[in-house]
Design a protein around this motif. Structure first.
Motif, PDB file in Angstrom:
ATOM      1  N   HIS A 163      12.414  42.945  59.690  1.00 57.58           N
ATOM      2  CA  HIS A 163      12.895  41.569  59.787  1.00 57.58           C
ATOM      3  C   HIS A 163      11.821  40.653  60.354  1.00 57.58           C
ATOM      4  O   HIS A 163      11.792  39.464  60.059  1.00 57.58           O
ATOM      5  N   LEU A 164      10.941  41.214  61.191  1.00 58.30           N
ATOM      6  CA  LEU A 164       9.884  40.382  61.780  1.00 58.30           C
ATOM      7  C   LEU A 164       8.673  40.280  60.861  1.00 58.30           C
ATOM      8  O   LEU A 164       8.007  39.246  60.811  1.00 58.30           O
ATOM      9  N   ALA A 204      12.969  43.916  67.221  1.00 59.43           N
ATOM     10  CA  ALA A 204      11.742  44.567  66.748  1.00 59.43           C
ATOM     11  C   ALA A 204      11.749  46.064  67.055  1.00 59.43           C
ATOM     12  O   ALA A 204      11.254  46.861  66.262  1.00 59.43           O
ATOM     13  N   LEU A 238      12.571  33.879  62.636  1.00 55.51           N
ATOM     14  CA  LEU A 238      12.837  34.553  63.912  1.00 55.51           C
ATOM     15  C   LEU A 238      11.872  34.075  64.987  1.00 55.51           C
ATOM     16  O   LEU A 238      12.271  33.813  66.131  1.00 55.51           O
ATOM     17  N   LEU A 239      10.594  33.940  64.636  1.00 58.01           N
ATOM     18  CA  LEU A 239       9.635  33.418  65.622  1.00 58.01           C
ATOM     19  C   LEU A 239       9.970  31.969  65.966  1.00 58.01           C
ATOM     20  O   LEU A 239       9.752  31.520  67.098  1.00 58.01           O
ATOM     21  N   TYR A 288      15.355  38.580  72.623  1.00 58.96           N
ATOM     22  CA  TYR A 288      16.163  38.873  71.424  1.00 58.96           C
ATOM     23  C   TYR A 288      15.270  39.457  70.310  1.00 58.96           C
ATOM     24  O   TYR A 288      15.619  40.447  69.673  1.00 58.96           O
ATOM     25  N   LEU A 289      14.098  38.839  70.133  1.00 54.30           N
ATOM     26  CA  LEU A 289      13.172  39.336  69.100  1.00 54.30           C
ATOM     27  C   LEU A 289      12.656  40.725  69.467  1.00 54.30           C
ATOM     28  O   LEU A 289      12.499  41.589  68.603  1.00 54.30           O
ATOM     29  N   THR A 334      20.702  36.296  75.604  1.00 56.01           N
ATOM     30  CA  THR A 334      20.177  37.183  74.552  1.00 56.01           C
ATOM     31  C   THR A 334      21.325  37.944  73.897  1.00 56.01           C
ATOM     32  O   THR A 334      21.418  38.011  72.665  1.00 56.01           O
ATOM     33  N   GLY A 380      10.599  36.686  59.075  1.00 53.99           N
ATOM     34  CA  GLY A 380       9.855  36.704  60.340  1.00 53.99           C
ATOM     35  C   GLY A 380       9.581  35.319  60.909  1.00 53.99           C
ATOM     36  O   GLY A 380       9.677  35.102  62.115  1.00 53.99           O
ATOM     37  N   PHE A 390      20.235  41.863  64.951  1.00 52.85           N
ATOM     38  CA  PHE A 390      20.174  40.812  63.929  1.00 52.85           C
ATOM     39  C   PHE A 390      21.466  40.815  63.112  1.00 52.85           C
ATOM     40  O   PHE A 390      22.318  41.686  63.323  1.00 52.85           O
TER      41      PHE A 390
END
Lengths: 181, 266
Positions: free
Chosen positions: A80-81, A65, A89-90, A60-61, A16, A86, A71
């Motif tokens: 960003h999500l 978040a 990232l997902l 990491y997300l 991560t 987003g 990021f």
């Protein structure tokens, strides 16, 4: 908790953190300067396998978040999500998992190559539709903005991920063996 | 490089800051969801609510301006792509119109490429995107990372196989590794520069020398950390205290959702 489980947990945290560091390294390749986040996403799957790779990306997300600057360009936060990025990232979680599933236990450059190509495509498979929904663009425009400019860079990153995985795996295996002995 | 690490939380003595992280998280999610359906009153309410939220939380306006500056190139690109609708002409006619000798002809060609309806649609789309980003920025600025982490753990509680304590420890470990690895990266770069490897302009070669060195350093750190955790008797059966969600705030959130739904209807 057994030492082996603690080691696995720490390796996930390490991947991560490496992904977060990779997001701060910009390389001038292709039409758009690229950051190395995707490279570490693919490496997470190649080196740690599906479960731990996906866990590293999920973490990491989570860090991003909650507003920690992990990021690209030390950015972070829910924007960003929830914003146009987003989906990509997902896609990191899905990509790390898929790369791990396809490559783990199959020590072959071919399998690794196929895994990283499919992993990169999974990121786009989630990222481009998300971009389309959030911005309200047509499919052609969403592809033109969210995929085409990054293809050259992603091809380089996918190739680099396979090469680096093959040079890093011996070190990782040696580390695990020495630690277990 | 670790000096670049700065949290995006802006501490202020405001009521918005004191709200529970779950209330704020669900409120931002509700506002974002409301923006997905193009609707004038909802857009107006969400737009007007933004400066009210910024003032109520005593946040500096420069925070929004700074964020805006970061997102501007991306938003401009989205706007241009959305607004651009090439006229239905053949390739040669398109090129000759683009290279027309007079300014008037060029302007009329530009107007044909960016029709009024497409410009309005692109403007609304970009505005929606901007609102989403700015609301999320305000949320991050008024919510401490620890509170939001607890909110996420609270959300994950129903999923039994995700141990809350492990996630909390992993979050802290990752952040610590991140700061250490940034300094390791700087060290690797300085070492390469001392050996004149920094003069090599080939990015691929530089990657091949930087990342393995960084990875090996990181592996050494991971083993030391794992042993330290084991030596301190790390266990996961200790509970993580997450305060209950205040009912008044939950009721307020329901009111907000009802208001947004009503705005959609009228």
């Amino acid at each position: 908790m057994p030492l082996e489980s603690i080691r696995k947990m720490v390796l996930v945290c390490l991947m991560t953190a490496l992904t977060a560091v990779g997001a701060q390294i910009a390389v001038p390749i292709g039409p758009v300067p690229i950051v190395l986040t995707n490279l570490f996403v693919l490496l997470a799957g190649l080196l740690l396998g599906p479960t731990q790779g996906a866990a590293a990306m999920g973490l990491y997300l989570l860090l991003g978040a909650v507003g920690l600057p992990v990021f690209a360009n030390f950015k972070g936060g829910l924007a960003h999500l929830l914003g146009p990025t987003g989906g990509y990232l997902l896609g990191f979680v899905a990509a790390a998992w898929l790369v791990g599933v396809l490559s783990h236990g199959r020590p072959s450059r071919w399998f690794d190559g196929i895994a990283v190509v499919l992993g990169s495509l999974v990121i786009y498979a989630l990222g481009v539709p998300w971009l389309k929904v959030v911005t309200g663009m047509a499919w052609t425009k969403a592809l033109a903005v969210g995929m085409l400019p990054f293809l050259v860079g992603d091809a380089v990153k996918a190739a680099a991920a396979v090469m680096l995985a093959w040079s890093l795996r011996p070190a990782l295996l040696r580390h695990v063996r020495t630690a277990s002995a | 490089m670790a000096r670049g690490l700065a949290l995006h939380y802006v501490p202020r003595p405001s009521g918005v800051h004191r709200l529970d992280a779950r209330t704020k998280l669900f409120a931002v999610l509700a506002l974002t969801m409301a923006l997905f359906r193009p609707d004038g009153p909802v857009y107006a309410a969400v737009t007007l609510g933004l400066p009210v939220a910024v003032m109520a939380s005593h946040l500096p306006w420069s925070l929004l301006v700074r964020t805006l500056r970061g997102w501007l190139p991306f938003l401009a690109l989205i706007f241009m792509v959305q607004a651009f609708s090439p006229p239905d002409v053949s390739g040669n006619a398109f090129l000759s119109a683009a290279a027309a000798p007079s300014w008037a002809a060029r302007l009329s060609f530009l107007a044909a490429c960016f029709p009024r309806e497409a410009l309005i649609q692109a403007g609304v789309g970009t505005w929606r995107l901007l609102l989403m980003v700015l609301w999320a920025v305000v949320f991050t600025a008024v919510t401490p990372a620890r509170d939001l982490q607890n909110a996420v753990l609270w959300l994950l509680r129903p999923i039994g196989f995700l141990p809350a304590r492990r996630i909390a420890v992993m979050t802290a470990l990752s952040l610590r590794f991140f700061a250490l690895l940034l300094d390791d990266l700087e060290e690797v770069r300085l070492a390469q520069r001392a050996r004149l490897a920094g003069r090599n302009r080939n990015p691929w070669r530089r990657l091949r020398t930087t990342i393995p060195a960084l990875f090996r350093k990181a592996l050494g750190r991971s083993e030391a950390t794992a042993l330290a955790l084991a030596a301190r008797g790390y266990r996961e059966d200790l509970p993580v205290h997450i305060p209950p969600w205040p009912p008044k705030e939950a009721a307020g959130l329901c009111l907000l959702a009802a208001l947004l739904a009503a705005l959609h209807l009228f």
